[in-house]
Structures are given as structure tokens and as C-alpha cells.
Scaffold this active site. Structure first.
Site, PDB file in Angstrom:
ATOM      1  N   SER A 133       0.830  -1.201   0.000  1.00  0.00           N
ATOM      2  CA  SER A 133       0.000   0.000   0.000  1.00  0.00           C
ATOM      3  C   SER A 133       0.860   1.243   0.000  1.00  0.00           C
ATOM      4  O   SER A 133       1.937   1.267   0.581  1.00  0.00           O
ATOM      5  CB  SER A 133      -0.927   0.010   1.208  1.00  0.00           C
ATOM      6  N   LYS A 187      -4.358  -7.077   3.311  1.00  0.00           N
ATOM      7  CA  LYS A 187      -4.403  -5.936   2.373  1.00  0.00           C
ATOM      8  C   LYS A 187      -5.830  -5.656   1.925  1.00  0.00           C
ATOM      9  O   LYS A 187      -6.247  -4.510   1.803  1.00  0.00           O
ATOM     10  CB  LYS A 187      -3.502  -6.205   1.157  1.00  0.00           C
ATOM     11  N   HIS A 190      -7.447  -3.799   4.645  1.00  0.00           N
ATOM     12  CA  HIS A 190      -6.927  -2.426   4.593  1.00  0.00           C
ATOM     13  C   HIS A 190      -7.751  -1.617   3.594  1.00  0.00           C
ATOM     14  O   HIS A 190      -8.174  -0.487   3.863  1.00  0.00           O
ATOM     15  CB  HIS A 190      -5.445  -2.468   4.181  1.00  0.00           C
ATOM     16  N   ASN A 191      -7.998  -2.187   2.440  1.00  0.00           N
ATOM     17  CA  ASN A 191      -8.739  -1.460   1.409  1.00  0.00           C
ATOM     18  C   ASN A 191     -10.202  -1.247   1.793  1.00  0.00           C
ATOM     19  O   ASN A 191     -10.786  -0.223   1.454  1.00  0.00           O
ATOM     20  CB  ASN A 191      -8.635  -2.184   0.065  1.00  0.00           C
ATOM     21  N   GLU A 194     -10.110   1.611   3.889  1.00  0.00           N
ATOM     22  CA  GLU A 194      -9.840   2.757   2.992  1.00  0.00           C
ATOM     23  C   GLU A 194     -11.151   3.271   2.360  1.00  0.00           C
ATOM     24  O   GLU A 194     -11.425   4.469   2.362  1.00  0.00           O
ATOM     25  CB  GLU A 194      -8.859   2.290   1.912  1.00  0.00           C
TER      26      GLU A 194
HETATM   27  C1  6PG Z   1      -3.221   1.163  -1.743  1.00  0.00           C
HETATM   28  C2  6PG Z   1      -4.503   1.303  -2.515  1.00  0.00           C
HETATM   29  C3  6PG Z   1      -4.361   0.691  -3.865  1.00  0.00           C
HETATM   30  C4  6PG Z   1      -5.407   1.152  -4.873  1.00  0.00           C
HETATM   31  C5  6PG Z   1      -6.794   0.806  -4.489  1.00  0.00           C
HETATM   32  C6  6PG Z   1      -7.812   1.580  -5.293  1.00  0.00           C
HETATM   33  O1  6PG Z   1      -3.304   0.623  -0.668  1.00  0.00           O
HETATM   34  O2  6PG Z   1      -2.192   1.629  -2.223  1.00  0.00           O
HETATM   35  O3  6PG Z   1      -5.526   0.666  -1.833  1.00  0.00           O
HETATM   36  O4  6PG Z   1      -4.310  -0.686  -3.693  1.00  0.00           O
HETATM   37  O5  6PG Z   1      -5.277   2.507  -5.078  1.00  0.00           O
HETATM   38  O6  6PG Z   1      -6.965  -0.560  -4.725  1.00  0.00           O
HETATM   39  O7  6PG Z   1      -8.972   0.886  -5.194  1.00  0.00           O
HETATM   40  P1  6PG Z   1     -10.278   1.218  -5.975  1.00  0.00           P
HETATM   41  O8  6PG Z   1      -9.883   1.449  -7.410  1.00  0.00           O
HETATM   42  O9  6PG Z   1     -11.130   0.034  -5.790  1.00  0.00           O
HETATM   43  O10 6PG Z   1     -10.811   2.470  -5.353  1.00  0.00           O
END
Ligand code: 6PG
Length: 473
Positions: A133, A187, A190-191, A194
Site C-alpha cells: 500500500s 491488504k 486495509h482497502n 480505505e
Molecule cells: C493502496 C490502494 C491501492 C489502490 C486501491 C484503489 O493501498 O495503495 O488501496 O491498492 O489505489 O486498490 O482501489 P479502488 O480502485 O477500488 O478504489
């Protein structure tokens, strides 16, 4: 000539797109000998140009690439998740030898990672699923990394990963996560968090913009102030900067020129799907995923806006912005708490043996959800590794208690005004449900037994019961 005479590089990368290239440059900066493979001549050219200071060279032929690596070979994949990962593995497999390590660093689904790891283990190859990430900037100057797989094989890559990762208090933002697909599971979670935080920021923007009629400059100032306090985070920081960014085409602020339809690549959806599968509620994340889908229904939204009317202004009290800050804190804490709860359950169900304190620790820097609050989460699980839920930690509990009235006021104000706050409202009702000693679920059980003889349990005796609900008393 045998391989060892020709082998020059300690680490190889498959995929020299932005992420792969930047991670290799980061590795080279840290003194590791690296090379890359990409079918695209253009990608190879950019890689060699950007890596000129380190005299980096790449390969267009996979055989030459593999042959150039020291054994046991460590090959990192940074290619789009999905079938491409399988096809790269298929190409690599016949060229590899016992003990070689493949590290998939894309956002692969953890079930794909399990499948691939099992298949490759049969051939004595190690397959690591490693979430990375931090985006482009993180890959180049220090990401947070979540590697999962064979623990012994991890020792081959440990020093390199620690060197290239972000650091917080001189401690690397990488740790061995656990066996199997645990790295990609963490991960994915984590998303999910996010998505939830991004949605909460969007709802806060909506309250300020449509509820209080703030312009972008005023909103920027609010977010900037918050980012100097307990809400300090990467997402708050970049969001405040978004508000003042000028569009080169129109000269207007760019945020106003962007369509209100959010896209996604699927990791948030996976988090919600998996949480349902393992029966851990994460409604703040779910709301964020659903809201991205609602955003795509543009024509329908426009039609229904005409039919039902828009939201109305909020009559803000003097301390409104402070209460909004408290509500954001409350909901943000809830989003992290749900993610940690999901990890705790996955740890049991999939035997990942996760160390939640360590995970919070490596999320404090480098990753997209890095935030001052992660220090509180780290401390909570450090003190009590088997903490049932983040809400049960005394420090977090005292902060939530302080913020709960403000959150109620904020949810009420937004709902009264007709401003949609799906993630904020979901956070509050999640909290209220979780602190309800006796829920109305007895009624659900009665209904199930009434129409389907699904049985129920009693509070006064052990066993399974059924009532003849149609019998007239
Ligand atoms: C990270 C982000 C990366 C990516 C996302 C975007 O941790 O660096 O999460 O993995 O930018 O997957 O996700 P979406 O396109 O689903 O918003």
C-alpha cells in the site's frame, strides 16, 4: 555456463508499470541488485531511463530474465490482479527450481493466492501474497507491505523488505503477516477500511457543502485544521489539498469539474463479501461500497431529485464544526474497529495466527489508511492481544463516549436536512447495536419459528424449542 556464473541480480520484477518500476528503483536506492522483465519495449525503456543512475537493465525475454537471477530466485510480480497473474506463473514455472520464491504484490483475491500457493508448493516453489500500500509515491519511497506465506522462505526477503518499506520511529512498516494468503487478506481489509474512510470524508464534505453552504476554500480550511489534530491522516491530508487544486482546462477548482460517479476495482466489495461469509458485521465498509454503487445511478438520481426535491440547509449551532470533527473521529474509529474485528475472525477461521498489534503498527506509515489513530489501535492490541473488539479498549472507549453525543447531533442534523450520510449513520447504529445487551432478535426468532418451525432457544432453559403459534390461547 551454469546459472550461478551468469546470475547477477538478487531480485527480479515481473511488470515494469508504475508500481513495479518505482519499487525496483526504491530497492536499487537501498543497495539491492535488481532487474525487471516486461514484454513492452516502452516499459523497458522508461525503466532503464529512470534507473540510469543505478545502471538498471531489464529483459524482454523471460528466460534471460530468470537466468539472470541468483538462486534461490526471488521474483516479485506487479501485474494486474486476476488471470494475468496465472499466466505469468505459467510462464515462469518451468524455468524455476526448488526453493525459488514468487511474490505476488498486486491486489489479488486471497482465495486466488491460496490456490496458487498450494499448487506451487507441490512443486517446491514458495508463493507469497504480499499486499503493498502507498500508491506510486509509496512504492518509490517507502510503502507499507503485508507479506504472507512460508515463514522460512520469508527470511530470504526480510532484510530487503525492511530496507525499502516506510519507517515510523525507525521501525519498518512491514512484518511477516502469517501463513497462506494472510498477506492478501490483510491488504483486502486495509482497502475495505480505505473505502470507509474515503466515504466518511465525502459525507463530511457533503455536510459542509450542501448543509452549511461552505465553499471549497472554507472546506479546505476545516480539513486542514483537523489534520493538525487527532484526525491527522494521509487521506485527510490529500483531501484538503484536493479542494484547492486548479483545473488547467477551465481555471476552476478541479473537484467541481469531476463527475460524481465513483469507480472501484473490487477490493472493498470483496471485504464486504468476505465479512458476510465469516459473519462479522462491517456496516461502515458495506455502506461505503454500496454508496459507490449508488453514485453510478446518475440518471435515476437526477430523476428522483426532480420528483422528491433536494436536501435543505442545516441550521448550524455555534459548535457545529467541533461536533462534526467528533462525529468524524467516532465513525473513523468505528471503521478501523470493524476492520480489526474482521481480521480477528479471519485469524481464527483461516488459521492465519495474525498479530493485530503488528498489523496496526505497520499501517502507521506508508499505506493509504495511515493515521494518528493507528497508534491508539497499536497500543490497544499491544496491551491486550486478545482484545475482543477495539471498542472494549479503555482508551478508545473513553474517546468514543466523549464523541457519541456530538455524533448523534450530527446524524440527526444531516437526516433532518435530507443529506445522505450512509457511512456515518451506519457507524452510529453499529455502535448502538453493539452496546445493546438485549436486542430485539428474540422477535426474529419467534417469527422464524412461527412461519417455518425453525425453532428457538429460551432464556430460562437449555435446549431447542418450537411453539405451535397458531394454537388459539
Ligand atoms: C493502496 C490502494 C491501492 C489502490 C486501491 C484503489 O493501498 O495503495 O488501496 O491498492 O489505489 O486498490 O482501489 P479502488 O480502485 O477500488 O478504489
Amino acid at each position: 555456463m551454469n546459472n550461478q556464473n551468469k546470475a547477477r541480480y538478487a531480485f527480479g520484477m515481473v511488470g515494469l508499470g508504475t508500481m513495479g518500476r518505482n519499487l525496483l528503483l526504491n530497492m536499487a536506492d537501498n543497495g539491492f541488485s535488481v532487474t525487471g522483465y516486461d514484454k513492452s519495449e516502452e516499459m523497458l525503456k522508461i525503466f532503464e531511463e529512470e534507473g540510469a543512475a543505478h545502471q538498471l537493465k531489464g529483459f524482454a525475454e523471460i528466460e534471460d530474465f530468470v537466468e539472470s537471477l541468483q538462486t534461490p530466485r526471488t521474483i516479485i510480480l506487479l501485474v494486474p490482479a486476476g488471470p494475468i497473474v496465472d499466466s505469468v506463473i505459467l510462464e515462469l514455472e518451468p524455468l524455476l527450481a526448488k526453493g525459488d520464491i514468487i511474490i505476488d504484490s498486486g491486489n489479488s483475491h486471497f482465495t486466488d493466492t491460496s490456490r496458487r500457493a498450494l499448487a506451487l508448493a507441490k512443486k517446491d516453489l514458495h508463493f507469497f501474497g504480499m499486499g503493498i500500500s502507498g500508491g506510486e509515491e509509496g512504492a518509490r519511497f517507502g510503502p507499507s507491505m503485508m507479506p504472507g506465506g512460508d515463514k522460512t522462505a520469508y527470511s530470504v526477503v526480510k532484510d530487503m523488505l525492511e530496507a525499502v518499506s516506510a519507517k515510523v520511529n525507525n521501525e519498518p512498516c512491514v512484518t511477516y503477516i502469517g501463513p497462506g494468503a494472510s498477506g492478501h487478506f490483510v491488504k483486502m481489509t486495509h482497502n475495505g477500511i480505505e473505502y470507509a474512510i474515503m466515504q466518511l470524508l465525502a459525507e463530511t464534505y457533503e455536510i459542509l457543502k450542501n448543509g452549511l453552504d461552505y465553499d471549497n476554500h472554507q472546506i479546505q480550511q476545516v480539513f486542514e485544521k483537523w489534520n493538525n489534530g487527532r484526525l491527522k491522516s494521509f487521506l485527510m491530508e490529500i483531501t484538503k489539498d484536493v479542494f484547492l487544486f486548479k483545473d488547467v482546462k477551465t481555471g476552476n477548482l478541479l473537484v467541481d469539474e469531476i463527475k460524481d460517479e465513483a469507480k472501484s476495482k473490487g477490493t472493498g466489495k470483496w471485504t464486504s463479501q468476505v465479512a458476510m461469509d465469516v459473519e462479522i458485521p462491517i456496516p461502515t465498509v458495506d455502506a461505503a461500497v454500496s454508496t459507490r454503487n449508488l453514485s453510478k445511478l446518475k440518471q435515476l438520481r437526477l430523476q428522483l431529485e426532480k420528483q422528491y426535491g433536494t436536501s435543505t440547509p442545516i441550521k448550524a449551532q455555534e459548535n457545529f464544526i467541533d461536533e462534526l470533527e467528533a462525529a468524524f473521529y467516532f465513525a473513523m474509529a468505528t471503521a478501523y474497529a470493524q476492520g480489526m474485528h474482521l481480521l480477528a475472525q479471519a485469524s481464527i477461521q483461516y488459521e492465519y495466527n495474525l498479530n493485530l498489534a503488528e498489523i496496526a503498527k505497520i499501517w502507521r506509515g506508508g499505506c493509504i489508511i495511515r493515521a494518528a489513530f493507528l497508534e491508539d489501535i497499536y497500543q490497544a492490541y499491544q496491551k491486550q492481544p486478545d482484545l475482543a473488539h477495539l471498542f472494549a479498549d479503555p482508551n478508545v472507549a473513553s474517546q468514543l463516549k466523549d464523541c457519541s453525543l456530538a455524533t448523534r447531533n450530527m446524524v440527526s442534523a444531516a437526516i433532518q436536512a435530507g443529506i445522505a450520510i450512509p457511512a456515518l449513520a451506519a457507524s452510529l447504529t453499529y455502535f448502538d447495536t453493539l452496546k445493546t445487551g438485549r436486542m430485539p432478535s428474540n422477535l426474529t426468532q419467534a417469527q422464524r419459528d412461527f412461519f417455518g418451525a425453525h425453532t428457538f432457544e429460551r432464556i430460562d432453559s437449555e435446549g431447542i424449542f418450537h411453539a405451535d403459534w397458531n394454537e388459539k390461547k
